[in-house]
Design an enzyme around this catalytic site. Structure first.
Site, PDB file in Angstrom:
ATOM      1  N   LYS A 108      47.436  28.667  74.295  1.00 13.34           N
ATOM      2  CA  LYS A 108      47.319  29.417  75.559  1.00 13.34           C
ATOM      3  C   LYS A 108      46.652  28.678  76.718  1.00 13.34           C
ATOM      4  O   LYS A 108      45.855  29.252  77.457  1.00 13.34           O
ATOM      5  CB  LYS A 108      46.534  30.710  75.331  1.00 13.34           C
ATOM      6  CG  LYS A 108      47.175  31.688  74.409  1.00 13.34           C
ATOM      7  CD  LYS A 108      46.331  32.911  74.190  1.00 13.34           C
ATOM      8  CE  LYS A 108      45.105  32.618  73.357  1.00 13.34           C
ATOM      9  NZ  LYS A 108      44.471  33.811  72.813  1.00 13.34           N
ATOM     10  N   ASP A 127      41.066  38.204  67.902  1.00  7.84           N
ATOM     11  CA  ASP A 127      41.261  39.446  68.679  1.00  7.84           C
ATOM     12  C   ASP A 127      42.129  40.471  67.938  1.00  7.84           C
ATOM     13  O   ASP A 127      41.936  41.685  68.085  1.00  7.84           O
ATOM     14  CB  ASP A 127      41.824  39.168  70.085  1.00  7.84           C
ATOM     15  CG  ASP A 127      43.042  38.266  70.108  1.00  7.84           C
ATOM     16  OD1 ASP A 127      43.451  37.780  69.037  1.00  7.84           O
ATOM     17  OD2 ASP A 127      43.596  38.047  71.205  1.00  7.84           O
TER      18      ASP A 127
END
Ligand code: BGC
Length: 455
Positions: free
Chosen positions: A158, A194
């Site tokens: 990312k 997450d």
């Protein structure tokens, strides 16, 4: 000669998946999951199936004050979480700090100093600098865990590339940065992905929440797996006979398993990314790439004289200008229709990109492109979730979901619900998790403290 509509359809057809294709993708992912879970085949598996050290979900008896950190996208969050016994939700206060690109791609020490700096500011603001709290760290990148509070980064994803962190224990780097400052202290108890945080946060309201999913900047899922199925598990095999597995499904396809499904646009995105050849499934799904995919398709259509009278604009030709949030905004008006007289959202977006010559028909085509790209993402995610659900074989299961694409896209949830319904026989409930990843890290910490008898 093919008509304009036929040519548009030809470009968009590879984005459209029928049930057979989705079943086929499920089968391929299932195979990768098995490969990842087995000791012998794990080294070659693209989907790493990382065993976390999270083995129990909250039982409602947890309580106390905790700190949580959430690092995984372009914002970093610090949270103070108050958990009360028996409550279905927690109380929290938090602050968000933008991470400058120079920090994302600088040195590891700079990154962790920045994190500690934000923590210091937050603790000062809530006047808790002198209270030593247990801390849960949501670190949303693939990590090999050696314990609940020990996780070495396998690789950045990312858009992150901070030097000197891959292969290192990120908890140690965090502790060192806090020590370097010396003006507050915390007890880092847990580090979680997450997906795991999201699943735990939803688990408070629904004890059947045994899957966590993120469709945001990146994409990934985790689920509760029976220890007997996790050959790669290196911890103790006593009760509870289960462990949460962080799939890291974004890497699916790195061995070419999805090559027949990838379009020229997918290849171009990969070619220009900072992690070429990696995170292939993620690049077909997540928010970091969705807008850019639409831009590339529109460029091709312009080249073929199918939109904008064959004229682009400098903005449309610049990578990264077509934001993923535009996809949601544009698709919103597919149903509401563009307002008459006033300029509608699609036209406004096209004007902001310097396409002042766009017509109403062009707006319709742009919407069609957005729909094709986002629907493919929802289909791919649904195939992934269905592969997990079918593997678990439960009659009912809930999925905790978070991430900007899922949250803000007008039809993503509906599309997923319909598709999963076709691909599984289980009763699957999708639960939106507000603030899940940060809250979940605090809950994992609270469960660990409860199990250690010091909550
Ligand atoms: C990371 C995962 C994370 C996902 C969603 C991916 O790029 O590898 O660890 O869960 O993004 O944030």
């Amino acid at each position: 000669m093919a008509s304009k509509e036929e040519k548009i359809d030809l470009i968009l057809r590879p984005f459209r998946y029928d049930n057979d294709r989705l079943n086929d993708i499920m089968g391929r992912l299932h195979k990768e999951m098995e490969k990842g879970l087995k000791k012998e085949t794990n080294p070659e598996a693209t989907v790493k199936m990382l065993a976390t050290y999270v083995r129990a979900v909250p039982d409602g008896t947890e309580s106390g004050d905790f700190l949580a950190l959430d690092l995984g996208g372009s914002n970093f969050r610090v949270l103070h979480v108050h958990i009360e016994k028996g409550a279905k939700d927690v109380r929290l206060q938090s602050d968000s700090y933008a991470i400058p690109e120079s920090i994302m791609t600088g040195s590891g020490e700079q990154l962790f100093d920045y994190i500690a700096d934000c923590m210091g500011k937050f603790l000062e603001k809530i006047e808790m600098k002198d209270k030593k709290m247990a801390l849960g760290f949501t670190f949303s990148f693939p990590c090999k865990q050696q314990g609940l509070d020990c996780a070495s980064l396998i690789k950045w994803t990312k858009g992150f590339s901070a030097a000197g962190v891959e292969g290192e224990d990120v908890v140690r780097l965090l502790r060192d940065a806090i020590k370097r400052r010396g003006d507050f202290d915390t007890d880092v108890v847990a580090v979680v992905n997450d997906t795991v945080g999201t699943m735990m946060a939803c688990g408070l309201a629904d004890h059947d929440c045994l899957i966590g999913l993120i469709v945001g900047t990146g994409s990934n899922a985790c689920y509760m797996e029976k220890l007997d199925n996790v050959e790669i598990w290196e911890g103790d095999r006593g009760e509870p006979n289960q462990v949460v597995v962080n799939m890291e499904w974004g890497a699916f396809g790195e061995d070419g398993a999805l090559d027949d499904l990838r379009t020229a646009y997918d290849r171009e995105i990969d070619e220009h990314s900072i992690n070429k050849g990696q995170q292939i499934y993620e690049k077909m799904i997540s928010g970091m790439y969705m807008g850019e995919l639409v831009r590339l398709v529109l460029l091709e259509m312009t080249k073929q004289m199918l939109v904008f009278g064959g004229r682009t604009s400098p903005d449309l030709e610049t990578p990264g200008t077509f934001l993923t949030k535009y996809v949601s905004e544009i698709e919103e008006c597919t149903y509401l229709r563009e307002p008459i007289g006033d300029m509608g959202p699609t036209m406004k977006i096209l004007h902001s990109l310097g396409l002042k010559h766009a017509t109403e028909t062009d707006c319709g085509t742009v919407r069609e492109v957005c729909r094709a790209v986002s629907t493919r993402a929802a289909h791919l995610v649904s195939a992934g979730i269905s592969a997990i659900v079918n593997k678990m074989g439960r009659e009912r299961v809930a999925v905790g979901v978070d991430g900007s694409v899922y949250k803000y896209h007008p039809h993503f949830k509906e599309l997923m619900t319909q598709t999963i319904d076709k691909l599984t026989h289980s009763d699957v409930k999708l639960m939106l998790s507000e603030d899940g990843s940060g809250k979940g890290a605090a809950l994992v910490t609270a469960v660990a403290c409860r199990l250690a008898g010091n909550s």
